[in-house]
Design a protein around this motif. Structure first.
Motif, PDB file in Angstrom:
ATOM      1  N   UNK A  33       0.824  -1.203   0.000  1.00 44.30           N
ATOM      2  CA  UNK A  33       0.000   0.000   0.000  1.00 44.30           C
ATOM      3  C   UNK A  33       0.861   1.257   0.000  1.00 44.30           C
ATOM      4  N   UNK A  34       1.920   1.240   0.792  1.00 48.42           N
ATOM      5  CA  UNK A  34       2.806   2.408   0.835  1.00 48.42           C
ATOM      6  C   UNK A  34       3.498   2.630  -0.509  1.00 48.42           C
ATOM      7  N   UNK A  35       3.826   1.543  -1.205  1.00 47.93           N
ATOM      8  CA  UNK A  35       4.459   1.675  -2.520  1.00 47.93           C
ATOM      9  C   UNK A  35       3.481   2.254  -3.532  1.00 47.93           C
ATOM     10  N   UNK A  36       2.207   1.868  -3.460  1.00 45.93           N
ATOM     11  CA  UNK A  36       1.207   2.465  -4.345  1.00 45.93           C
ATOM     12  C   UNK A  36       1.086   3.972  -4.075  1.00 45.93           C
ATOM     13  N   UNK A  37       1.034   4.338  -2.792  1.00 41.74           N
ATOM     14  CA  UNK A  37       0.937   5.752  -2.445  1.00 41.74           C
ATOM     15  C   UNK A  37       2.172   6.513  -2.917  1.00 41.74           C
ATOM     16  N   UNK A  38       3.330   5.903  -2.806  1.00 43.98           N
ATOM     17  CA  UNK A  38       4.581   6.517  -3.276  1.00 43.98           C
ATOM     18  C   UNK A  38       4.502   6.846  -4.761  1.00 43.98           C
ATOM     19  N   UNK A  39       4.026   5.897  -5.573  1.00 44.82           N
ATOM     20  CA  UNK A  39       3.962   6.130  -7.012  1.00 44.82           C
ATOM     21  C   UNK A  39       2.887   7.148  -7.375  1.00 44.82           C
ATOM     22  N   UNK A  40       1.809   7.195  -6.611  1.00 42.71           N
ATOM     23  CA  UNK A  40       0.807   8.229  -6.842  1.00 42.71           C
ATOM     24  C   UNK A  40       1.389   9.609  -6.564  1.00 42.71           C
ATOM     25  N   UNK A  41       2.209   9.728  -5.527  1.00 43.23           N
ATOM     26  CA  UNK A  41       2.876  11.006  -5.256  1.00 43.23           C
ATOM     27  C   UNK A  41       3.831  11.348  -6.397  1.00 43.23           C
ATOM     28  N   UNK A  42       4.512  10.365  -6.928  1.00 37.29           N
ATOM     29  CA  UNK A  42       5.419  10.604  -8.042  1.00 37.29           C
ATOM     30  C   UNK A  42       4.669  11.114  -9.273  1.00 37.29           C
ATOM     31  N   UNK A  43       3.534  10.498  -9.569  1.00 38.06           N
ATOM     32  CA  UNK A  43       2.781  10.964 -10.726  1.00 38.06           C
ATOM     33  C   UNK A  43       2.276  12.382 -10.513  1.00 38.06           C
ATOM     34  N   UNK A  44       1.822  12.684  -9.305  1.00 36.95           N
ATOM     35  CA  UNK A  44       1.373  14.041  -9.018  1.00 36.95           C
ATOM     36  C   UNK A  44       2.516  15.033  -9.199  1.00 36.95           C
ATOM     37  N   UNK A  45       3.708  14.667  -8.731  1.00 34.84           N
ATOM     38  CA  UNK A  45       4.865  15.549  -8.870  1.00 34.84           C
ATOM     39  C   UNK A  45       5.254  15.718 -10.333  1.00 34.84           C
ATOM     40  N   UNK A  46       5.212  14.625 -11.095  1.00 35.76           N
ATOM     41  CA  UNK A  46       5.546  14.701 -12.515  1.00 35.76           C
ATOM     42  C   UNK A  46       4.545  15.576 -13.257  1.00 35.76           C
ATOM     43  N   UNK A  47       3.260  15.435 -12.925  1.00 38.24           N
ATOM     44  CA  UNK A  47       2.236  16.245 -13.572  1.00 38.24           C
ATOM     45  C   UNK A  47       2.441  17.720 -13.247  1.00 38.24           C
ATOM     46  N   UNK A  48       2.743  18.021 -11.985  1.00 33.99           N
ATOM     47  CA  UNK A  48       2.948  19.405 -11.573  1.00 33.99           C
ATOM     48  C   UNK A  48       4.145  20.031 -12.283  1.00 33.99           C
ATOM     49  N   UNK A  49       5.142  19.210 -12.591  1.00 29.83           N
ATOM     50  CA  UNK A  49       6.350  19.694 -13.258  1.00 29.83           C
ATOM     51  C   UNK A  49       6.237  19.661 -14.776  1.00 29.83           C
ATOM     52  N   UNK A 107     -10.277   1.666 -11.664  1.00 26.63           N
ATOM     53  CA  UNK A 107      -9.783   1.468 -13.033  1.00 26.63           C
ATOM     54  C   UNK A 107     -10.199   2.598 -13.982  1.00 26.63           C
ATOM     55  N   UNK A 108     -11.454   3.062 -13.969  1.00 25.41           N
ATOM     56  CA  UNK A 108     -11.801   4.180 -14.852  1.00 25.41           C
ATOM     57  C   UNK A 108     -11.002   5.457 -14.547  1.00 25.41           C
ATOM     58  N   UNK A 109     -10.651   5.659 -13.285  1.00 20.69           N
ATOM     59  CA  UNK A 109      -9.856   6.837 -12.933  1.00 20.69           C
ATOM     60  C   UNK A 109      -8.431   6.706 -13.463  1.00 20.69           C
ATOM     61  N   UNK A 110      -7.891   5.501 -13.430  1.00 22.17           N
ATOM     62  CA  UNK A 110      -6.566   5.279 -14.015  1.00 22.17           C
ATOM     63  C   UNK A 110      -6.626   5.475 -15.531  1.00 22.17           C
ATOM     64  N   UNK A 111      -7.740   5.078 -16.130  1.00 20.92           N
ATOM     65  CA  UNK A 111      -7.903   5.266 -17.576  1.00 20.92           C
ATOM     66  C   UNK A 111      -7.922   6.747 -17.932  1.00 20.92           C
ATOM     67  N   UNK A 112      -8.467   7.585 -17.044  1.00 20.61           N
ATOM     68  CA  UNK A 112      -8.446   9.028 -17.274  1.00 20.61           C
ATOM     69  C   UNK A 112      -7.012   9.551 -17.280  1.00 20.61           C
ATOM     70  N   UNK A 113      -6.204   9.046 -16.372  1.00 24.05           N
ATOM     71  CA  UNK A 113      -4.789   9.434 -16.351  1.00 24.05           C
ATOM     72  C   UNK A 113      -4.133   9.024 -17.668  1.00 24.05           C
ATOM     73  N   UNK A 129      -4.695  12.731 -12.088  1.00 26.18           N
ATOM     74  CA  UNK A 129      -3.804  12.032 -11.163  1.00 26.18           C
ATOM     75  C   UNK A 129      -4.251  12.246  -9.730  1.00 26.18           C
ATOM     76  N   UNK A 130      -4.684  13.472  -9.406  1.00 23.16           N
ATOM     77  CA  UNK A 130      -5.135  13.744  -8.040  1.00 23.16           C
ATOM     78  C   UNK A 130      -6.413  12.987  -7.714  1.00 23.16           C
ATOM     79  N   UNK A 131      -7.326  12.928  -8.679  1.00 27.23           N
ATOM     80  CA  UNK A 131      -8.581  12.198  -8.444  1.00 27.23           C
ATOM     81  C   UNK A 131      -8.318  10.710  -8.227  1.00 27.23           C
ATOM     82  N   UNK A 132      -7.412  10.150  -9.025  1.00 27.55           N
ATOM     83  CA  UNK A 132      -7.066   8.729  -8.858  1.00 27.55           C
ATOM     84  C   UNK A 132      -6.379   8.494  -7.519  1.00 27.55           C
ATOM     85  N   UNK A 133      -5.482   9.405  -7.146  1.00 28.72           N
ATOM     86  CA  UNK A 133      -4.777   9.259  -5.868  1.00 28.72           C
ATOM     87  C   UNK A 133      -5.749   9.323  -4.704  1.00 28.72           C
ATOM     88  N   UNK A 134      -6.681  10.283  -4.743  1.00 25.04           N
ATOM     89  CA  UNK A 134      -7.649  10.410  -3.645  1.00 25.04           C
ATOM     90  C   UNK A 134      -8.473   9.130  -3.500  1.00 25.04           C
TER      91      UNK A 134
END
Length: 226
Positions: A33-49, A107-113, A129-134
């Protein structure tokens, strides 16, 4: 209950957890679970950048999705059906209904990403990415707080081992070859030692000598902070 302190080197989003007393050790589930949260933070950071189209971001995102799919299918095929056979309290049945419904929404939220990545839409990617992470983080919290206690009460170590054997049968060493280095990515030495210490010595050796070097050949999330 004993409090499990977070390893802050994995990022501020880790939870302070109360260990669930009983036969089952859920630490590897928590670690995933922590690894999933880690990658969601990474995607959010990549999107912001504005780096959503970076190939290393795409590589990391594809690995995340693959691991999440494996994780959810194993729960859907092994954990929830076992509990369906055992729980009778309507409140407990409602928890299982929630788990399945939340899986269906993710899954539909990941498809949006994915759609935003394909379109190169930086603004849309950040929102998707934020909606999927939430949604996923809320689901993992519900699972830990409401569903895993049911597994502890109704499945015990014998039932939980059926889930472990399901993973072993469907994934085998080839699955472990990606899961272990993916989950250990960014972990502190103490966490690495704890996780690997729960595995048989041959698997620990394979992880160090084969799995992790092979995994590292494909760059993921380069320059993206977790």
């Amino acid at each position: 209950m004993t409090s499990q302190s977070p390893d802050h080197t994995r990022g501020a989003a880790m939870r302070e957890r109360e260990l669930i007393p009983g036969e089952i050790d859920f630490s590897l589930m928590y670690f995933a679970h922590d690894a999933f949260a880690r990658d969601l933070r990474r995607m959010a950071a990549a999107a912001a950048a504005g780096r959503g189209t970076d190939p290393t971001v795409r590589n990391g995102w594809e690995t995340f999705k693959r691991q999440l799919h494996i994780h959810h299918v194993a729960e859907d095929e092994s954990i929830w059906p076992q509990l369906r056979e055992k729980v009778t309290d309507p409140r407990d049945v409602a928890v299982l209904d929630m788990m399945e419904a939340e899986h269906g929404r993710i899954d539909p939220l990941l498809a949006q990403v994915d759609a935003c990545l394909t379109a190169g839409s930086a603004d849309g990617l950040a929102a998707a990415a934020q909606e999927a992470a939430d949604a996923l983080i809320a689901h993992m919290e519900h699972e830990e707080d409401l569903a895993l206690p049911l597994a502890q009460t109704h499945l015990g170590s014998a039932g939980w081992n059926k889930y472990v054997k399901y993973l072993q049968k469907t994934q085998g060493l080839s699955g472990a070859a990606e899961f272990l280095p993916w989950a250990l990515d960014g972990a502190s030495p103490a966490t690495r030692a704890e996780v690997l210490g729960k595995l048989p010595a041959p698997v620990r050796l394979l992880s160090r000598l084969v799995f992790e070097p092979r995994y590292a050949k494909t760059p993921r999330w380069s320059g993206v902070a977790a």
